[in-house]
Design an enzyme around this catalytic site. Structure first.
Site, PDB file in Angstrom:
ATOM      1  CG  ASP A 198      -9.137  21.918 -25.156  1.00 29.51           C
ATOM      2  OD1 ASP A 198      -9.849  22.318 -24.209  1.00 29.51           O
ATOM      3  OD2 ASP A 198      -9.252  20.788 -25.668  1.00 29.51           O
ATOM      4  CE  LYS A 224     -15.169  18.945 -20.762  1.00 29.63           C
ATOM      5  NZ  LYS A 224     -15.404  17.502 -20.657  1.00 29.63           N
TER       6      LYS A 224
HETATM    7  C1  LIG Z   1      -9.423  18.563 -23.075  1.00 24.83           C
HETATM    8  C2  LIG Z   1     -10.816  18.615 -23.630  1.00 24.83           C
HETATM    9  N1  LIG Z   1     -11.052  19.287 -24.759  1.00 24.83           N
HETATM   10  C3  LIG Z   1     -12.276  19.382 -25.275  1.00 24.83           C
HETATM   11  C4  LIG Z   1     -13.370  18.770 -24.707  1.00 24.83           C
HETATM   12  C5  LIG Z   1     -14.703  18.900 -25.343  1.00 24.83           C
HETATM   13  O1  LIG Z   1     -15.542  19.659 -24.550  1.00 24.83           O
HETATM   14  P1  LIG Z   1     -17.090  19.808 -24.893  1.00 24.83           P
HETATM   15  O2  LIG Z   1     -17.614  18.421 -25.101  1.00 24.83           O
HETATM   16  O3  LIG Z   1     -17.667  20.484 -23.713  1.00 24.83           O
HETATM   17  O4  LIG Z   1     -17.199  20.630 -26.140  1.00 24.83           O
HETATM   18  C6  LIG Z   1     -13.175  18.044 -23.539  1.00 24.83           C
HETATM   19  C7  LIG Z   1     -14.315  17.346 -22.908  1.00 24.83           C
HETATM   20  O5  LIG Z   1     -14.339  16.180 -22.678  1.00 24.83           O
HETATM   21  C8  LIG Z   1     -11.879  17.963 -22.993  1.00 24.83           C
HETATM   22  O6  LIG Z   1     -11.654  17.266 -21.877  1.00 24.83           O
END
Ligand SMILES: Cc1ncc(COP(=O)(O)O)c(C=O)c1O
Lengths: 404, 138
Positions: A198, A224
């Site tokens: 991730d 992000k």
């Molecule tokens: C480490 C991590 N994984 C997953 C996510 C989820 O991302 P998204 O909300 O863009 O799908 C985030 C976002 O906050 C994150 O910081």
């Protein structure tokens, strides 16, 4: 050397006021702001180019398709993927993980094991719980050490021939820890397990090279990385993606449909059912160009300077405790002040125009691990400055005075 | 005993005196500190209103036809607002509470703190106060 004041000029939102004062935005871990070029490209798409992709024979459809595919090309280069068809567009990181976890329902059996870690975002926990519930596989968790790094000794003990998949974050959104993913990947591969990373908190902060890294799957979110919301990428090796069944059925992802039998399209279209966020994907290219224009290495170096500075300054406040103190950290500072609730700190500094995040950061197991209700979190991006850190630290001091 | 409307008017007057957000929040923080805390034995899972960020415990008793609320929160600003809500609603009859319109919330400039998206448990707290009153209102 990056020219930060020139960079700041590209972000219109940075000159707005919040609660009567200049906005200081330190919630970049949640989402980054967008440069003018990204905003313009989204606008221009709807004003001049709007058309569906991969479908029409007409001019505009061809134009939209070419631009859409140009983003796939640039992402292939950006992350060093071997093939263009290894880049799948999704709605974001969450969507990408769900795509994979859903696919693993057909690859896992009772007795198989999936390993995640204690520092994962809920979106890298819940899909695996659902997948394990469905398949009867077992979910194992790599514990955290007190400094917020992964307990790699226990990780190696958790690995066995039953391990089919390891899914961990590259960077923890709640602690800032950069995980030793090279080591995780090589150890997992030794027992024949696949690895998913991730990369939501890494992709705009750490240079990526998929072929060197060797991850089977890697995902991130455009929003992000100075890009639009609703767009993300799932990278997977050709072999891995071909082994996964399709996620959603619908238009675009088929080769032939009849009521007797439907055959699926080749990669990447097999995983891209339905009309995607075309404007977002097209503008994502400009966000990537913004990043590569500055250089990921330069961004990483500058953000690390901000991290070191902010860490030193915040530790001068009495009663501060930082969660996540490992050597290898990205630009995230999660902290509490003795006797104060993070919510109160967040509310007061907001009144001074400062956006920080408070709460559990969608990572409740971490909060449980440290036995806290939540933390206040500062997360930096390339447009932040030391002056902003000073403003923020002063605001935190003021909040502390008011609250204690 | 003043009516719920009269108390609200007084609160609006109190808040009208503040010149800036700092004075207002300092006052809230003071109110939070002064709030008579809920009896430890009522700080139960059942009485817990889960906001995502700050938590609120609320307990209600029916005494001589009136409802007496006690409450607490782990965040001090939330606690300050809890104290105001209690000063408005506690000690009134169930039907007065059920029918009360909490107009003061908009007037004192704390609407953002009482918005459902704040996840601080306060909106659920007001709802829960009314639910207790409804239960006794027959
Ligand atoms: C480490 C991590 N994984 C997953 C996510 C989820 O991302 P998204 O909300 O863009 O799908 C985030 C976002 O906050 C994150 O910081």
């Amino acid at each position: 050397m990056l020219n930060i004041s020139e960079i700041r000029k590209q972000f219109p939102i940075l000159s707005r006021k919040v609660n009567g004062t200049d906005l200081v935005y330190f919630d970049n871990g949640a989402t980054t702001q967008k440069p003018q070029v990204v905003i313009d490209v989204v606008n221009n798409y709807y004003a001049n180019e709007n058309s569906n992709v991969h479908r029409g024979v007409h001019f505009l459809s061809g134009l939209a398709t070419d631009k859409f595919e140009a983003t796939r090309d640039i992402i292939q280069q950006f992350i060093g993927a071997k093939h263009k068809h290894e880049i799948i567009f999704t709605k974001g990181t969450t969507d990408a993980i769900n795509l994979v976890a859903n696919g693993f329902r057909s690859l896992l059996n009772k007795g198989d094991e999936v390993i995640i870690s204690e520092l994962e975002h809920h979106s890298n926990i819940v899909p695996w719980q659902m997948c394990c519930d469905f398949t009867g596989a077992t979910l194992k968790v790599i514990p955290l050490l007190d400094d917020g790094s992964l307990d790699m000794i226990t990780f190696k003990k958790l690995l066995s021939e039953n391990t089919k998949l390891v899914s961990v974050a590259h960077v923890s959104n709640a602690l800032g820890t950069i995980n030793p993913i090279e080591e995780i990947i090589s150890n997992a591969h030794k027992v024949g397990a696949k690895v998913m990373i991730d990369g939501a908190q890494a992709a705009s902060h750490i240079p990526l090279d998929m072929q060197k890294l060797g991850a089977d799957l890697y995902c991130f979110s455009a929003h992000k990385m100075y890009g639009p919301t609703g767009v993300g990428v799932l990278y997977g090796t050709d072999e891995m993606l071909n082994a996964l069944p399709p996620y959603q059925g619908g238009g675009e992802m088929i080769k032939e449909v009849s009521f007797e039998k439907t055959t699926y399209a080749e990669l990447p279209h097999k995983f891209e059912a339905g009309t995607p966020n075309i404007a977002g994907v097209i503008a994502f290219k400009n966000a990537i160009e913004f990043i590569t224009g500055l250089g990921v290495e330069n961004i990483a170096k500058y953000e690390d300077e901000l991290l070191q500075y902010a860490t030193a300054e915040i530790l001068k406040i009495e009663g501060v405790k930082i969660y996540g103190t490992s050597k290898n950290k990205s630009g995230i500072i999660s902290f509490n002040i003795e006797g104060l609730h993070p919510y109160d700190i967040g509310v007061i500094v907001d009144k001074m125009g400062i956006a920080i995040r408070t709460g559990h950061h969608c990572a409740q197991p971490i909060m449980e691990r440290f036995n806290i209700p939540g933390t206040a979190r500062i997360s930096v991006a390339v447009y932040n400055t030391k002056e902003e850190i000073d403003v923020c630290i002063n605001a935190i001091k003021k909040a502390k005075m008011m609250l204690s | 005993m003043r009516t719920i409307s009269e108390i609200q008017v007084e609160i609006i007057e109190d808040f009208g005196m503040f010149e800036d957000w700092m004075q207002k929040y300092e006052y809230l923080i003071d109110l939070g500190k002064e709030l008579t805390p809920i009896d430890e034995k009522h700080k139960t899972e059942d009485n817990l209103i889960k906001g995502c960020q700050s938590r609120v415990w609320l307990h209600a008793e029916h005494i001589d036809g009136k409802i007496i609320y006690t409450a607490n929160s782990d965040a001090i600003i939330t606690k300050g607002i809890v104290a105001i809500l209690i000063s408005v609603l506690s000690g009134h009859t169930p039907s007065e509470i059920v029918n009360a319109k909490l107009d003061f919330i908009n007037e004192i400039g704390l609407k953002e703190q009482l918005s459902p998206t704040r996840a601080n448990g306060l909106v659920s707290m007001i709802k829960q106060m009314k639910i207790y009153a409804l239960a006794y209102n027959n």
